[in-house]
Design a protein around this motif. Structure first.
Motif, PDB file in Angstrom:
ATOM      1  N   LYS A   2      -4.780 -96.761  74.866  1.00 17.74           N
ATOM      2  CA  LYS A   2      -5.764 -95.854  75.447  1.00 17.74           C
ATOM      3  C   LYS A   2      -6.530 -95.046  74.405  1.00 17.74           C
ATOM      4  CE  LYS A   2      -4.883 -94.161  80.048  1.00 17.74           C
ATOM      5  NZ  LYS A   2      -4.295 -93.380  80.910  1.00 17.74           N
ATOM      6  N   ILE A  28     -11.780 -96.465  81.762  1.00 16.91           N
ATOM      7  CA  ILE A  28     -11.027 -95.698  82.855  1.00 16.91           C
ATOM      8  C   ILE A  28     -11.627 -94.629  83.484  1.00 16.91           C
ATOM      9  CG2 ILE A  28      -8.760 -94.821  83.320  1.00 16.91           C
ATOM     10  CD1 ILE A  28      -8.447 -97.795  82.312  1.00 16.91           C
ATOM     11  N   SER A  29     -12.353 -93.815  82.643  1.00 18.92           N
ATOM     12  CA  SER A  29     -12.803 -92.924  83.164  1.00 18.92           C
ATOM     13  C   SER A  29     -14.084 -92.278  82.312  1.00 18.92           C
ATOM     14  CB  SER A  29     -12.159 -91.755  83.326  1.00 18.92           C
ATOM     15  OG  SER A  29     -11.582 -90.972  82.184  1.00 18.92           O
ATOM     16  N   ILE A  30     -15.196 -91.309  82.798  1.00 14.09           N
ATOM     17  CA  ILE A  30     -16.018 -90.765  81.975  1.00 14.09           C
ATOM     18  C   ILE A  30     -16.134 -89.431  82.332  1.00 14.09           C
ATOM     19  CG2 ILE A  30     -18.583 -90.882  81.331  1.00 14.09           C
ATOM     20  CD1 ILE A  30     -18.732 -93.862  82.107  1.00 14.09           C
ATOM     21  N   ARG A  31     -16.158 -88.511  81.156  1.00 15.55           N
ATOM     22  CA  ARG A  31     -16.342 -87.208  81.535  1.00 15.55           C
ATOM     23  C   ARG A  31     -17.092 -86.599  80.414  1.00 15.55           C
ATOM     24  NH1 ARG A  31     -14.102 -88.504  85.325  1.00 15.55           N
ATOM     25  NH2 ARG A  31     -12.412 -87.805  86.387  1.00 15.55           N
ATOM     26  N   MET A  39     -20.530 -78.570  78.853  1.00 14.84           N
ATOM     27  CA  MET A  39     -20.209 -79.534  79.738  1.00 14.84           C
ATOM     28  C   MET A  39     -19.264 -79.257  80.882  1.00 14.84           C
ATOM     29  SD  MET A  39     -22.388 -81.980  78.883  1.00 14.84           S
ATOM     30  CE  MET A  39     -21.682 -83.412  79.748  1.00 14.84           C
ATOM     31  N   ASN A  40     -18.381 -78.125  80.638  1.00 10.90           N
ATOM     32  CA  ASN A  40     -17.402 -78.030  81.725  1.00 10.90           C
ATOM     33  C   ASN A  40     -16.439 -79.148  81.976  1.00 10.90           C
ATOM     34  OD1 ASN A  40     -17.917 -75.435  82.156  1.00 10.90           O
ATOM     35  ND2 ASN A  40     -18.706 -75.860  84.358  1.00 10.90           N
ATOM     36  N   GLY A  41     -16.538 -80.148  80.905  1.00  9.58           N
ATOM     37  CA  GLY A  41     -15.531 -81.323  81.200  1.00  9.58           C
ATOM     38  C   GLY A  41     -16.174 -82.444  82.395  1.00  9.58           C
ATOM     39  N   GLY A  42     -17.398 -82.183  82.818  1.00 10.14           N
ATOM     40  CA  GLY A  42     -17.784 -83.052  83.935  1.00 10.14           C
ATOM     41  C   GLY A  42     -18.654 -83.632  83.675  1.00 10.14           C
ATOM     42  N   VAL A  43     -19.312 -84.593  84.533  1.00  8.20           N
ATOM     43  CA  VAL A  43     -20.517 -85.311  84.541  1.00  8.20           C
ATOM     44  C   VAL A  43     -21.083 -85.535  85.916  1.00  8.20           C
ATOM     45  CG1 VAL A  43     -20.157 -87.064  82.332  1.00  8.20           C
ATOM     46  CG2 VAL A  43     -19.154 -87.711  84.708  1.00  8.20           C
ATOM     47  N   VAL A  48     -20.964 -90.780  86.115  1.00 10.80           N
ATOM     48  CA  VAL A  48     -19.654 -91.246  86.719  1.00 10.80           C
ATOM     49  C   VAL A  48     -20.108 -92.774  87.055  1.00 10.80           C
ATOM     50  CG1 VAL A  48     -19.605 -90.413  88.869  1.00 10.80           C
ATOM     51  CG2 VAL A  48     -17.429 -90.895  87.708  1.00 10.80           C
ATOM     52  N   ALA A  49     -21.220 -93.275  87.624  1.00 11.17           N
ATOM     53  CA  ALA A  49     -21.798 -94.411  88.078  1.00 11.17           C
ATOM     54  C   ALA A  49     -21.836 -95.465  86.833  1.00 11.17           C
ATOM     55  CB  ALA A  49     -22.892 -94.238  88.866  1.00 11.17           C
ATOM     56  N   MET A  51     -19.962 -96.676  85.146  1.00 14.33           N
ATOM     57  CA  MET A  51     -18.768 -97.542  85.015  1.00 14.33           C
ATOM     58  C   MET A  51     -19.191 -98.973  86.188  1.00 14.33           C
ATOM     59  SD  MET A  51     -15.633 -94.968  85.609  1.00 14.33           S
ATOM     60  CE  MET A  51     -14.368 -96.417  85.926  1.00 14.33           C
TER      61      MET A  51
ATOM     62  N   ALA B  18     -20.836 -86.402  92.835  1.00 12.67           N
ATOM     63  CA  ALA B  18     -19.998 -86.969  91.578  1.00 12.67           C
ATOM     64  C   ALA B  18     -18.560 -87.087  92.044  1.00 12.67           C
ATOM     65  CB  ALA B  18     -20.164 -86.119  90.303  1.00 12.67           C
ATOM     66  N   ILE B  21     -17.836 -90.052  93.965  1.00 15.58           N
ATOM     67  CA  ILE B  21     -18.133 -91.348  93.115  1.00 15.58           C
ATOM     68  C   ILE B  21     -17.073 -91.601  92.363  1.00 15.58           C
ATOM     69  CG2 ILE B  21     -19.684 -92.585  91.394  1.00 15.58           C
ATOM     70  CD1 ILE B  21     -21.917 -91.537  92.839  1.00 15.58           C
ATOM     71  N   ALA B  22     -16.583 -90.466  91.562  1.00  7.16           N
ATOM     72  CA  ALA B  22     -15.412 -90.622  90.622  1.00  7.16           C
ATOM     73  C   ALA B  22     -14.137 -91.093  91.426  1.00  7.16           C
ATOM     74  CB  ALA B  22     -15.149 -89.318  89.936  1.00  7.16           C
ATOM     75  N   SER B  25     -14.861 -94.711  91.993  1.00  6.80           N
ATOM     76  CA  SER B  25     -14.921 -95.782  90.934  1.00  6.80           C
ATOM     77  C   SER B  25     -13.362 -95.867  90.052  1.00  6.80           C
ATOM     78  CB  SER B  25     -16.079 -95.437  89.890  1.00  6.80           C
ATOM     79  OG  SER B  25     -15.973 -94.219  89.263  1.00  6.80           O
ATOM     80  N   GLU B  26     -12.917 -94.432  89.885  1.00  8.13           N
ATOM     81  CA  GLU B  26     -11.713 -94.657  89.307  1.00  8.13           C
ATOM     82  C   GLU B  26     -10.628 -95.100  89.784  1.00  8.13           C
ATOM     83  OE1 GLU B  26     -11.903 -90.614  87.004  1.00  8.13           O
ATOM     84  OE2 GLU B  26     -13.949 -90.933  86.380  1.00  8.13           O
ATOM     85  N   SER B 136     -11.941 -82.788  88.502  1.00  9.82           N
ATOM     86  CA  SER B 136     -12.125 -82.915  87.028  1.00  9.82           C
ATOM     87  C   SER B 136     -13.479 -83.363  86.606  1.00  9.82           C
ATOM     88  CB  SER B 136     -10.882 -83.950  86.261  1.00  9.82           C
ATOM     89  OG  SER B 136     -11.291 -85.110  86.350  1.00  9.82           O
ATOM     90  N   VAL B 137     -14.072 -84.376  87.689  1.00 10.42           N
ATOM     91  CA  VAL B 137     -15.475 -84.680  87.163  1.00 10.42           C
ATOM     92  C   VAL B 137     -16.355 -83.835  87.469  1.00 10.42           C
ATOM     93  CG1 VAL B 137     -16.332 -85.935  89.416  1.00 10.42           C
ATOM     94  CG2 VAL B 137     -16.793 -86.902  87.180  1.00 10.42           C
ATOM     95  N   CYS B 138     -16.215 -82.804  88.594  1.00  9.97           N
ATOM     96  CA  CYS B 138     -17.268 -81.867  89.118  1.00  9.97           C
ATOM     97  C   CYS B 138     -18.208 -81.282  87.873  1.00  9.97           C
ATOM     98  CB  CYS B 138     -16.579 -80.937  89.840  1.00  9.97           C
ATOM     99  SG  CYS B 138     -17.725 -79.524  90.410  1.00  9.97           S
ATOM    100  N   PRO B 139     -19.335 -81.514  87.517  1.00  8.80           N
ATOM    101  CA  PRO B 139     -20.074 -80.916  86.487  1.00  8.80           C
ATOM    102  C   PRO B 139     -20.136 -79.408  86.539  1.00  8.80           C
ATOM    103  CG  PRO B 139     -21.483 -82.078  88.020  1.00  8.80           C
ATOM    104  CD  PRO B 139     -20.235 -82.298  88.739  1.00  8.80           C
ATOM    105  N   ASP B 141     -18.157 -77.369  87.906  1.00  7.67           N
ATOM    106  CA  ASP B 141     -16.896 -76.590  88.216  1.00  7.67           C
ATOM    107  C   ASP B 141     -16.854 -75.710  89.683  1.00  7.67           C
ATOM    108  OD1 ASP B 141     -15.415 -77.196  86.024  1.00  7.67           O
ATOM    109  OD2 ASP B 141     -15.365 -75.224  85.232  1.00  7.67           O
TER     110      ASP B 141
END
Lengths: 695, 174
Positions: A2, A28-31, A39-43, A48-49, A51, B18, B21-22, B25-26, B136-139, B141
């Protein structure tokens, strides 16, 4: 094994910093990039689409040469060698007859724009324009006329603002994640949001005060705000005295534009305008009147954008905490040099410097030639004004669906001798191309470094996360290959992305490895503000904010022309266009997930007006203007002003190879007439009247 | 919801989907199946003002899970350690009894495999110390993942801190 790779997204033009998790060449993932707190760790859903976009078999999978009619979807798969040779040979034959100026290069401004511009300079054509010209040509011009910077060189201090006023700037659906989260945190701490739009959006639902303004009423609204701010002395007097050129002229100018006068133009009660003026004044200068994007695109747009900037100037917000700021770059962070550019090399003198659009020249003397006036493209082709245009390089940009008046654009495309497209997907213009040179997807390619100017400047890097899925290449490689074949390869001294990075960093003490850990190199730990009392470096001739603009006046363009009301057509609807969270311009409608989320556009019409026309929600309707017509479904709602109708931009795709989006909804470009702002250069995207009838 | 809970902050939710979709897709879920669903009301006019709200609805991982009890092949199991209810794909015969039994029809149909699928709160991610993909994906929070007892503590503390801050600054003004 990974891997976690920090790179830059490109599902939209924001280019958020992301982290991509990769295992065995699979994403595997996009963040969000965890090194970037906002960014709060999100997208967003588009991120995310990505992928699905990466592995989509409906992408352009190899170089293609057209075999059937233009747009028929009949292609011959060819090698890169054959496609590039074919393109270069056709170009040479055309350039021999009409000169290289007969080639126009358009693109979505991006990390390789410096290389694209170098290509045009190297072959000897002055004709390059970017997508920015459609959305924000007039904003750019307005900004330069007042502060000497473009809109791209300023931003809003969302974190510290106390009151934000947005004109159709739909921040919670356009989703620039860092800005949006900073703003959301501010809202939780008590920042006020006033949102002005004829249509209710997600942003309207998050606002403290939503104003359903008449379509096109924004300019009158702003003049009335100025009227009260000046009359009641609500402005930041020391700031105005120090920095604003033309305050007396402005005072005289706005005197007749009272809130009572504006009530008729805007449909908003005079008292509301007065109270907003007082409210923002109480928290000045931590106020943002946001200058872009969307909102009233009319032929007078440059004056609307200027009016927004004038409000910021009056309230003292430009280069003030919580207001607007001028982005800082390498030099402001103490570096002696910037990123080295390819376009600053010495190129051969051009034999004819006249541009196809007359930008910075006769037709649009004060619009920005760095972006051009793409609106003029069909005019130049059809009328051969100022000379014949024969070749279009449509590289990652789709003028056919992005510019108003589809039918006229189509006529222009059909008149060209050669259309060369480079795209990840089959876009509308790409589908019309004679040859397609497919670009690798952003997850598959490394690109030139990005200068991330801002309060805390940084340099950011996009790096390939996986190998290309199909027979595609990065754009900088494609451009170099074409340049080689046209005999100007010497201006592109690189073989790999690493070579480009080294070239860009040549004058700086920054190494490529410095990007490895976080994906960027920070140039300043703390926010760089200039002293708002005496240290703001406005790049205007006076060094001040020019309400009376030297740039305009010296070209015979008035800074403060009398207000002219827009025309009224009581039986028609003013067509507005805009965006939703799922889609980027015309690029994502065929994405597996995003297409599923928002598969087509419907026409928003006011419930009362719909009832008069006998239209119920979801009815099939015909929508028509003087430019064209289309069939779609109605969204009948009380969420839109009775005089307006709204449709999402980006639908109505007719490319046979994009099977999910094919034939869904109507293109706003099909209905939009060819109106534009003759000063700023933007198409007047919201100026068309349409009629609607039930089918 | 087993030992966990996902909560929605509707003020932060921008209805971007999101999360859905996460999840698709994941976890390689078919397009038509939405295991974790964000349900959005609005924007709509309420007393002349536009309002909206939303709530995220994943599987509840019920203590007495209808789906589990309905499954004739014991393909649906509950994890001892945290109560998550999941499907062992190889044991599912595609009878759809779980889909019918669940009051919310949370198990869904994978037409490609001919088997039922359901939200397992991304238990493989949880085992790695990560949040479920949707959270975790939520832009913005807007979604939070945690244990119910932590949630109660956190919410009360945040709320009370806000009150105390306001009182404190109000006092200092006087």
């Amino acid at each position: 094994m990974k891997k976690y790779i920090n790179t830059l997204c490109f599902m939209c033009s924001v280019r958020c910093p992301i982290q991509v998790e990769v295992e065995n060449e699979q994403v595997i993932s996009i963040r969000g990039n965890p090194h970037v707190p906002a960014m709060n760790g999100g997208v967003c859903p588009k991120g995310v689409a990505a992928m699905a976009a990466l592995n989509d078999t409906q992408r352009v999978q190899s170089p293609l040469i057209r075999t059937g009619e233009r747009g028929s979807g009949q292609w011959k798969r060819v090698s890169w060698e054959e496609a590039l040779d074919y393109t270069a040979d056709r170009c040479k034959a055309i350039f021999d007859k009409y000169g290289a100026k007969s080639a126009v290069y358009c693109e979505r401004a991006n990390l390789i724009s410096d290389i694209s511009k170098s290509f045009q300079k190297a072959i000897g054509s002055p004709n390059h324009f970017t997508h920015d010209t459609v959305c924000k040509g007039s904003i750019n011009t307005a900004c330069r006329s007042m502060i000497g910077y473009t809109d791209g060189q300023i931003n809003a201090d969302w974190t510290n603002a106390k009151h934000v006023v947005l004109y159709g700037r739909n921040v919670f659906e356009s989703v620039e994640i860092k800005a949006m989260n900073s703003f959301m945190a501010a809202l939780e701490k008590g920042t006020k949001l006033t949102y002005i739009d004829p249509r209710v959006t997600i942003t309207a639902a998050k606002a403290h005060d939503y104003k359903m303004i008449r379509p096109g009423g924004d300019l009158a609204f702003n003049y009335a705000l100025m009227n009260i701010i000046i009359k009641e002395k609500l402005y930041d007097a020391p700031y105005v005295k120090r920095w604003v050129e033309g305050f007396n002229e402005l005072s005289r100018f706005v005197d007749p534009y009272t809130p009572e006068w504006a009530e008729k133009e805007t449909g908003l009660p005079a008292a509301e305008i007065v109270s907003l003026a007082r409210e923002v004044s109480r928290v000045k200068p931590a106020v943002v009147f946001h200058y872009g994007y969307r909102g009233s695109h009319h032929p007078t747009e440059v004056y609307f954008r200027r009016s927004i900037l004038i409000l910021n100037a009056l309230i003292g917000s430009i280069e003030s905490k919580g207001g607007l700021f001028i982005k800082k770059g390498l030099k402001d962070a103490g570096y002696k040099a910037g990123l080295k550019t390819f376009s600053s090399q010495k190129f051969p003198e051009m034999e004819d410097k006249r541009r196809f659009d007359g930008c910075g020249q006769d037709k649009f003397p004060i619009a920005d030639p760095a972006h051009g006036v793409g609106f003029m493209f069909p005019h130049a082709v059809i009328n051969e004004d100022p000379y014949p245009i024969k070749v279009l390089f449509a590289f990652r940009y789709d003028p056919l669906l992005s510019n108003p008046d589809y039918n006229t654009n189509m006529k222009a495309l059909q008149k060209l001798d050669l259309i060369v497209a480079s795209d990840v997907n089959f876009g509308a213009t790409t589908a019309m191309a004679d040859v397609i040179l497919p670009e690798s997807f952003f997850l598959e390619r490394s690109d030139p470094l990005q200068m991330g100017s801002g309060l805390k400047p940084a340099i950011n890097r996009r790096i390939a996360c996986v190998r290309p899925r199909f027979d595609t290449e990065p754009m900088w490689w494609i451009v170099k290959q074409l340049a080689d074949r046209l005999g100007v390869g010497q201006y592109f001294p690189y073989e790999t992305a690493e070579d480009i990075w080294k070239y860009q960093l040549a004058d700086l003490d920054i190494k490529i490895e410095d990007f490895d850990e976080t994906g960027s190199v920070s140039l300043s730990d703390k926010a760089i503000w200039w002293d708002r009392n005496d240290g703001i470096n406005f790049k205007t001739p006076s060094g001040k904010i020019e309400v009376v603009s030297d740039l305009m006046e010296s070209h015979g363009i008035p800074s403060l022309p009398a207000y002219e009301p827009l025309d009224r057509q009581p039986d028609a609807f003013r067509l507005m266009c805009g965006r939703c969270v799922a889609h980027t311009n015309v690029m994502t409608q065929n994405n597996l997930y995003l297409n599923h989320l928002v598969p087509e556009n419907r026409l928003w019409i006011n419930d009362r007006r719909a009832k008069e026309l006998g239209i119920a929600d979801n009815d099939r309707i015909e929508v028509a203007s003087n430019a064209g017509k289309g069939e779609m479904r109605a969204f009948v709602t009380d969420l839109i002003h009775p005089e307006a109708a709204f449709m999402l931009h980006g639908f109505g795709h007719k490319e046979v190879d994009s099977k999910r989006s094919y034939g869904k909804g109507v293109a706003d470009a099909m209905l939009q007439e060819r109106h534009h702002d003759k000063i700023g250069g933007s198409p007047a995207l919201d100026h068309t009247w349409i009629t609607v009838k039930k089918l | 919801m087993g030992d966990y809970i996902i909560t929605t902050n509707p003020k932060r939710c921008i209805a971007c989907h999101a999360c859905e979709i996460a999840c698709k897709s994941e976890n390689n879920i078919p397009l038509e199946a939405t295991l974790g669903k964000i349900v959005v009301l609005g924007p709509k006019m309420v007393n002349g003002k536009p309002k909206m709200s939303s709530v995220f609805v994943p599987c509840f991982h019920c203590e007495k899970a209808w789906c589990l009890e309905a499954c004739p092949t014991e393909a649906i199991r509950r994890r001892e350690k945290d109560g998550l209810v999941y499907i062992i794909e190889s044991l599912c015969v595609g009878c759809k009894a779980c889909i019918m039994a669940c009051p919310w029809h949370i198990p869904q149909w994978n037409a490609e495999t001919g088997k039922a699928i359901k939200c397992d709160l991304c238990m493989d991610r949880i085992d790695q110390g990560l949040e479920p993909a949707c959270v975790s994906v939520c832009p913005t929070d807007a979604l939070s993942f945690g244990r119910p007892e932590e949630l109660s503590d956190k919410t009360r503390e945040t709320y009370a801190h806000g009150l105390l801050e306001r009182n404190l600054s109000a006092t200092s003004v006087r």
